[in-house]
Design an enzyme around this catalytic site. Structure first.
Site, PDB file in Angstrom:
ATOM      1  N   LEU A 208     105.922 -31.137  25.394  1.00 23.67           N
ATOM      2  CA  LEU A 208     106.656 -30.541  26.516  1.00 23.67           C
ATOM      3  C   LEU A 208     105.817 -29.406  27.070  1.00 23.67           C
ATOM      4  CD1 LEU A 208     110.300 -30.049  25.143  1.00 23.67           C
ATOM      5  CD2 LEU A 208     109.661 -31.439  27.121  1.00 23.67           C
ATOM      6  N   HIS A 209     105.536 -29.432  28.362  1.00 27.36           N
ATOM      7  CA  HIS A 209     104.782 -28.300  28.903  1.00 27.36           C
ATOM      8  C   HIS A 209     105.058 -28.017  30.375  1.00 27.36           C
ATOM      9  CE1 HIS A 209     102.139 -31.393  30.589  1.00 27.36           C
ATOM     10  NE2 HIS A 209     101.675 -30.462  31.394  1.00 27.36           N
ATOM     11  N   ARG A 210     105.651 -28.940  31.102  1.00 28.97           N
ATOM     12  CA  ARG A 210     105.784 -28.745  32.543  1.00 28.97           C
ATOM     13  C   ARG A 210     106.754 -27.621  32.865  1.00 28.97           C
ATOM     14  NH1 ARG A 210     103.190 -32.302  35.731  1.00 28.97           N
ATOM     15  NH2 ARG A 210     102.421 -34.194  34.722  1.00 28.97           N
ATOM     16  N   ARG A 241     102.101 -23.062  26.795  1.00 30.05           N
ATOM     17  CA  ARG A 241     103.207 -22.747  27.703  1.00 30.05           C
ATOM     18  C   ARG A 241     104.551 -22.900  26.990  1.00 30.05           C
ATOM     19  NH1 ARG A 241     105.125 -22.974  33.070  1.00 30.05           N
ATOM     20  NH2 ARG A 241     103.116 -23.407  34.006  1.00 30.05           N
ATOM     21  N   ASP A 282     106.518 -35.089  28.670  1.00 32.07           N
ATOM     22  CA  ASP A 282     106.562 -34.898  30.111  1.00 32.07           C
ATOM     23  C   ASP A 282     105.150 -34.893  30.694  1.00 32.07           C
ATOM     24  OD1 ASP A 282     105.629 -32.414  29.298  1.00 32.07           O
ATOM     25  OD2 ASP A 282     107.310 -31.270  30.143  1.00 32.07           O
TER      26      ASP A 282
END
Length: 365
Positions: A208-210, A241, A282
């Site tokens: 997950l990073h967006r 992030r 993502d």
């Protein structure tokens, strides 16, 4: 005709794409100048890829680091200007959809240098995504659009850019298949998973990073809850992030099924996916890598730049797993690989050779 080609990279996916390009350009006798912007300055997202994929060390490291989109893009442009003025390459090659991509394209066109965009024509049609802005603006600025798929070619034609576009296939296929074969040949080494994950038992690889999934505390909490409730182990490869936002929001990542670890070198990531039951992500790149490695993928977004992965259920878009109910969400995330063939929508693994040939053919005489 030997050329000077200057590559501008700065983030993990670009480094993966750089590996086969660097090899192909060297094989053809071209001079290849590598500029690393430093957009991803964490060693797990940058330095390890140079050693792990055999990429030559950067000739220039700009060291721009983090910042808002405007600050980061502006910093890359300001730092690139004297480099491009000194080098005056035959081509400036930009990769993908990051702030470094757009900054490199704008800096080059301002100095009347020809720009080629690798991975041109991808569209999510979500204009809230910064990556979408970067893709569209770079494509319209560039002189040569190196498109990975037929769908990307259709997007470019719809925007009036067909005369600049060439379908090359996807260089990610080149490196992914090569690394896959190496991992399979060395099958005795278990994947380097987060502590607490037993590779002998079923597990999912997750990332997950967006911004749309991590900046809002409620949404990030919902997604982590969805991973934590799954009945199989979840190896969460935690991007900086994600770690930063989770700490800011007071969200504990390691709970339930989830064990968090650092991002892996590319070969380690391929090994982790090959050993897994599937992927939840993502990431645009990881969706495609799961497809190439024959593992089902669940994408935590409303859209994908890689619609070919959706064919026959190899990839499913689930923007709100919390709304599905635990049973339905579990059935999707842990589904077996489809029986259907995947085909080769991304090419045959020789895209970098095609890119090198096209750059030589289209160079200004």
């Amino acid at each position: 005709m030997n050329l000077k080609i200057l590559s501008i990279v700065g983030a993990r996916p670009q480094l993966v794409k750089l590996a086969p390009i660097a090899a192909a350009l060297t094989a053809e006798g071209h001079r290849h100048v590598i500029v690393h912007t430093g957009q991803h300055y964490d060693a797990d997202l940058s330095d390890v890829f140079f050693t792990g994929l055999g990429i030559p060390d950067p000739d220039v490291h700009l060291g721009v680091g983090s910042g808002s989109h405007g600050v980061q893009t502006g910093a890359v442009m300001a730092a690139l200007d004297p480099v491009l003025e000194a080098e005056r390459p035959d081509w400036v090659l930009v990769y993908g959809d990051t702030n470094s991509t757009l900054a490199g394209a704008v800096s080059a066109v301002k100095q009347h240098l020809p720009v080629a965009h690798l991975e041109a024509g991808l569209r999510s049609f979500n204009r809230r995504m910064p990556e979408e802005h970067n893709r569209v603006l770079t494509d319209h600025a560039a002189d040569l659009l190196l498109a990975p798929t037929d769908e990307a070619m259709r997007h470019l034609a719809a925007e009036g850019l067909a005369d600049r576009a060439v379908r090359t296939g996807d260089v990610m296929v080149d490196v992914c298949l090569r690394v896959r074969d190496g991992v399979l040949a060395d099958g005795s080494t278990p994947p380097a998973l987060p502590e607490g994950i037993d590779p002998a038992e079923p597990y999912l690889v997750a990332t997950l990073h967006r911004a749309e999934n991590t900046d809002d505390a409620d949404r990030l909490a919902m997604l982590v809850d969805a991973l934590a409730c799954l009945p199989v182990q979840v190896a969460l490869l935690a991007h900086p992030r994600l770690l930063s936002r989770a700490e800011t929001h007071g969200i504990k990542l390691e709970r339930g099924a989830v064990r968090a670890g650092r991002p892996l070198p590319y070969a380690g990531m391929v090994a982790a996916v090959l050993g897994s039951q599937g992927v939840v992500t993502d990431s645009g790149g990881l969706q495609k890598e799961a497809f190439l490695l024959a593992r089902p993928c669940t994408t935590l977004r409303t859209e994908t730049e890689w619609p070919e992965t959706l064919e026959n259920g190899w990839n499913e878009l689930i923007a709100d797993p919390g709304a599905l109910g635990e049973a339905r969400w579990t059935a999707i995330a842990t589904r077996p690989a489809p029986d259907a063939a995947r085909g080769t929508p991304y090419g045959d693994g020789r895209a970098a050779e095609a890119v090198a040939a096209i750059l030589a053919e289209r160079a200004r005489r």
